[in-house]
Motif scaffolding. Structure first.
Motif, PDB file in Angstrom:
ATOM      1  N   GLN A 145       0.657  -1.257  -0.068  1.00 52.55           N
ATOM      2  CA  GLN A 145      -0.029  -0.038  -0.027  1.00 52.55           C
ATOM      3  C   GLN A 145       0.741   1.260   0.026  1.00 52.55           C
ATOM      4  OE1 GLN A 145      -0.433  -2.532   1.941  1.00 52.55           O
ATOM      5  NE2 GLN A 145      -2.477  -3.473   1.719  1.00 52.55           N
ATOM      6  N   LEU A 146       2.025   1.125   0.738  1.00 53.86           N
ATOM      7  CA  LEU A 146       2.908   2.267   1.029  1.00 53.86           C
ATOM      8  C   LEU A 146       3.652   2.537  -0.429  1.00 53.86           C
ATOM      9  CD1 LEU A 146       3.525   4.698   2.665  1.00 53.86           C
ATOM     10  CD2 LEU A 146       5.413   3.174   3.856  1.00 53.86           C
ATOM     11  N   THR A 147       4.022   1.500  -0.973  1.00 55.00           N
ATOM     12  CA  THR A 147       4.937   1.711  -2.081  1.00 55.00           C
ATOM     13  C   THR A 147       4.051   2.234  -3.274  1.00 55.00           C
ATOM     14  OG1 THR A 147       6.292  -0.268  -1.610  1.00 55.00           O
ATOM     15  CG2 THR A 147       5.902   0.051  -4.045  1.00 55.00           C
ATOM     16  N   LEU A 148       2.778   1.754  -3.499  1.00 58.13           N
ATOM     17  CA  LEU A 148       1.817   2.192  -4.495  1.00 58.13           C
ATOM     18  C   LEU A 148       1.499   3.895  -4.206  1.00 58.13           C
ATOM     19  CD1 LEU A 148      -0.494  -0.827  -4.989  1.00 58.13           C
ATOM     20  CD2 LEU A 148       1.263   0.176  -6.544  1.00 58.13           C
ATOM     21  N   ALA A 149       1.277   4.238  -2.874  1.00 59.87           N
ATOM     22  CA  ALA A 149       0.844   5.305  -2.641  1.00 59.87           C
ATOM     23  C   ALA A 149       2.001   6.322  -2.925  1.00 59.87           C
ATOM     24  CB  ALA A 149       0.345   5.597  -1.207  1.00 59.87           C
ATOM     25  N   GLN A 150       3.294   6.065  -2.835  1.00 59.90           N
ATOM     26  CA  GLN A 150       4.473   6.952  -2.833  1.00 59.90           C
ATOM     27  C   GLN A 150       4.837   6.783  -4.169  1.00 59.90           C
ATOM     28  OE1 GLN A 150       7.367   5.048  -0.307  1.00 59.90           O
ATOM     29  NE2 GLN A 150       6.758   6.205   1.427  1.00 59.90           N
ATOM     30  N   ALA A 151       4.687   5.863  -5.084  1.00 59.32           N
ATOM     31  CA  ALA A 151       5.213   5.749  -6.476  1.00 59.32           C
ATOM     32  C   ALA A 151       4.461   6.224  -7.499  1.00 59.32           C
ATOM     33  CB  ALA A 151       5.790   4.390  -6.820  1.00 59.32           C
ATOM     34  N   PHE A 152       3.073   6.401  -7.104  1.00 56.51           N
ATOM     35  CA  PHE A 152       2.035   6.701  -8.272  1.00 56.51           C
ATOM     36  C   PHE A 152       1.095   7.764  -7.727  1.00 56.51           C
ATOM     37  CE2 PHE A 152       3.448   2.174  -9.018  1.00 56.51           C
ATOM     38  CZ  PHE A 152       4.168   2.726 -10.226  1.00 56.51           C
ATOM     39  N   TRP A 363      11.637  15.111  -6.712  1.00 56.42           N
ATOM     40  CA  TRP A 363      10.623  14.145  -7.400  1.00 56.42           C
ATOM     41  C   TRP A 363       9.356  14.124  -6.480  1.00 56.42           C
ATOM     42  CZ3 TRP A 363      15.043  12.616  -5.109  1.00 56.42           C
ATOM     43  CH2 TRP A 363      15.208  11.645  -4.148  1.00 56.42           C
ATOM     44  N   SER A 364       8.314  13.703  -7.211  1.00 54.51           N
ATOM     45  CA  SER A 364       7.075  13.579  -6.349  1.00 54.51           C
ATOM     46  C   SER A 364       7.073  12.238  -5.976  1.00 54.51           C
ATOM     47  CB  SER A 364       5.817  13.536  -7.279  1.00 54.51           C
ATOM     48  OG  SER A 364       5.979  12.684  -8.325  1.00 54.51           O
ATOM     49  N   VAL A 365       6.484  12.352  -4.354  1.00 56.18           N
ATOM     50  CA  VAL A 365       6.152  10.942  -3.734  1.00 56.18           C
ATOM     51  C   VAL A 365       4.729  10.952  -3.794  1.00 56.18           C
ATOM     52  CG1 VAL A 365       6.606   9.392  -1.862  1.00 56.18           C
ATOM     53  CG2 VAL A 365       8.265  10.841  -2.636  1.00 56.18           C
ATOM     54  N   GLY A 366       3.990  10.013  -4.728  1.00 57.58           N
ATOM     55  CA  GLY A 366       2.699   9.896  -4.502  1.00 57.58           C
ATOM     56  C   GLY A 366       1.924  11.272  -4.626  1.00 57.58           C
ATOM     57  N   ASN A 367       0.683  11.338  -3.823  1.00 53.47           N
ATOM     58  CA  ASN A 367       0.123  12.796  -3.896  1.00 53.47           C
ATOM     59  C   ASN A 367       0.408  13.275  -2.599  1.00 53.47           C
ATOM     60  OD1 ASN A 367      -1.471  12.279  -6.157  1.00 53.47           O
ATOM     61  ND2 ASN A 367      -3.141  11.180  -5.186  1.00 53.47           N
ATOM     62  N   TYR A 368       1.489  13.216  -1.709  1.00 56.19           N
ATOM     63  CA  TYR A 368       1.608  13.802  -0.559  1.00 56.19           C
ATOM     64  C   TYR A 368       2.855  14.331  -0.207  1.00 56.19           C
ATOM     65  CZ  TYR A 368       3.729   9.450   1.354  1.00 56.19           C
ATOM     66  OH  TYR A 368       4.718   8.427   1.481  1.00 56.19           O
TER      67      TYR A 368
END
Length: 399
Positions: A145-152, A363-368
Motif C-alpha cells: 500500500q505504501l509503495t503504490l501510494a508513494q510511487a504513483f 521528485w514527487s512521492v505519490g500525492n502527499y
C-alpha cells in the motif's frame, strides 16, 4: 473527441497519463471479498465500453487470473519495445504474479523485490490507452500500500468491508492510512451485506446490517453501495466468469453496476502540482508545471515549486510563497538516518552538513510528499506537504 473520451481524458501529460484514473481497491483485513469486488467492477465498466486495466497487486496471494478465467500456465510475452503484454479477459487487461509464477508456486519476495514488481506491473506493461486502471491491493496497511501510494499519483481508493464490527474497525484503519498519504477515499463498499433466500425472498443479515453506511457517515466519505451475499458470486468466480457476466440481472450484479456508475462519474485527480514528476535541477529537466491557485485546490497541497540560490520556493493555494534554504531543507530531513524513528530526536549533526549544500533533484512521492537529493549525496528523505508547510520560511509574500 466523444463525450466519453472527454470525460476520461488524461489528467495530465505526464508519463502515466495513458493509464487514466488509478483506483486502488483496498481492505483492512482479508476475507471480505475485495478481489471479487475489484474483478466485477472492472468487468462491469469494460462492458459499459470503457478501457479498463486491472493490476493484481497481491503478489503473495494472486487470485484475479482465476476469477477471470486466465490460465496460469501461460506466461505473458514481451512487446517489441520490451514491455509485458497483459492478458485480456471479459474486455479487461490484466497483469498478475499468478501469470508469472503459476498457480501453486509461491512468490517468495523481500521488500525491495515487492517494490520492483509493483512498479513493473504499472510502468512496464503495454497497457495502451486506458480510462481506468484498478489496483487490487492485498489486505492491510503494509509495504504494498505504501509503495503504490508513494510511487504513483492514485486518483483514489475504494475500501471494501463486511458489516461485521471487527471488519469495520479494521477498515477504519485502512481509511486513515490512505488519508495520511493524501489518497482520496472514493467510498466504502459493504460486501456480503445480506443473504436473500432464493425460495422465499426473505433477507437474512448474517453479518449485521448497515455498518458500512454508518462508518462512511462517521468519517464523512461516500458510501458506494451494498453487495448482497450470493452463492452465485463464488460459483461464478471459481468458474472464471464473473457474476456480472454469468448473471447480469441478479441483485448482486445490479449492485456492482450502481457502484461502477458512481466511480465512473467522479474521482477527478486532486488539484495542485501535476504528478508524477522527476525534476533534475542541474540539467533543467522535468520541472513540474504550476497549477492555477483556485478554491478547488486542496489547501495542504502545493501549486508550484521553484528553485534558485535562495532555496526551494513553494507556492500554496492561499497565494503565499514559502522559501526554504537548501541547508534548512537538508537539516529538516526525517529519514531514519537523520532522525530517530521512535523518539523523533535528530541524529544529524548540523556541523556535518556543508554550508553550501544544494538540492540537485526533486521528485514527487505519490500525492502527499516530495523526495529531495542533495549535493552531499543524501537522497533518502521524504518531505510530506505537512512538513514543508511547517518549515521556517526565509521569505513569505503574496504572489
Amino acid at each position: 473527441m466523444t463525450q466519453q473520451d472527454a470525460k476520461f481524458r488524461p489528467q495530465s501529460d505526464g508519463p502515466l497519463s495513458h493509464l487514466g484514473r488509478l483506483i486502488a481497491v483496498s481492505s483492512g483485513k482479508g476475507g471480505v471479498g475485495k478481489s471479487t469486488v475489484a474483478a466485477n467492477l472492472a468487468v462491469t465498466l469494460a462492458r459499459q465500453g470503457l478501457r479498463i486495466g486491472l493490476v493484481d497487486a497481491d503478489l503473495y496471494g494472486p487470485s484475479i487470473p482465476g476469477m477471470l478465467g486466465i490460465p496460469g500456465d501461460t506466461p505473458p510475452v514481451m512487446s517489441p519495445d520490451r514491455k509485458v503484454i497483459p492478458a485480456e479477459a471479459h474486455g479487461v487487461k490484466v497483469i498478475s504474479m499468478g501469470m508469472l509464477s503459476g498457480d501453486d508456486k509461491p512468490a517468495i519476495l523481500r521488500g525491495p523485490m515487492v517494490t520492483k514488481y509493483l512498479q513493473m506491473f504499472v510502468t512496464e506493461v503495454a497497457w495502451g490507452q486506458l480510462d481506468m486502471l484498478f489496483l487490487d491491493l492485498p489486505p492491510g496497511t503494509g509495504d504494498t500500500q505504501l509503495t503504490l501510494a508513494q510511487a504513483f499519483p492514485l486518483t483514489g481508493a475504494v475500501v471494501v468491508s463486511t458489516p461485521q464490527d471487527v471488519s469495520l474497525r479494521i477498515a477504519r484503519r485502512g481509511l486513515r492510512m490512505m488519508e495520511q498519504v493524501n489518497v482520496p477515499i472514493l467510498g466504502i463498499v459493504e460486501n456480503m451485506s445480506g443473504f436473500t433466500c432464493p425460495s422465499c425472498g426473505e433477507v437474512t443479515h448474517i453479518f449485521r446490517q448497515g455498518g458500512g453506511q454508518k462508518i462512511a457517515a462517521s468519517l464523512d466519505v461516500p458510501f458506494l453501495g451494498s453487495i448482497p451475499l450470493d452463492p452465485a458470486i463464488v460459483d461464478s468466480g471459481d468458474g472464471g466468469t464473473p457474476l456480472v457476466v454469468s448473471a447480469p440481472d441478479s441483485l448482486a450484479a445490479q449492485a456492482y453496476a450502481g457502484i461502477a456508475t458512481a466511480l465512473s462519474g467522479g474521482a477527478d485527480q486532486p488539484g495542485g502540482l501535476a504528478v508524477p514528476f522527476d525534476w533534475h535541477i542541474a540539467r533543467g529537466e522535468g520541472k513540474p508545471s504550476a497549477a492555477n491557485p483556485t478554491s478547488q485546490n486542496p489547501s495542504d497541497r502545493p501549486v508550484s515549486l521553484d528553485y534558485d540560490d535562495a532555496g526551494l520556493a513553494i507556492g500554496w493555494p492561499d497565494g503565499t510563497t514559502q522559501t526554504a534554504s537548501p541547508r534548512d531543507l537538508r537539516l529538516s530531513c526525517r529519514c531514519a538516518a537523520c532522525r530517530d524513528e521512535a523518539t523523533g530526536k535528530p541524529l544529524l549533526e548540523p556541523a556535518a552538513v556543508p554550508l553550501e549544500v544544494a538540492a540537485t533533484r526533486i521528485w514527487s512521492v505519490g500525492n502527499y510528499a516530495i523526495g529531495v537529493e542533495f549535493s552531499d549525496g543524501h537522497n533518502s528523505g521524504i518531505y510530506t506537504f505537512e512538513v514543508l508547510r511547517g518549515l521556517e520560511s526565509t521569505e513569505a509574500e503574496d504572489v
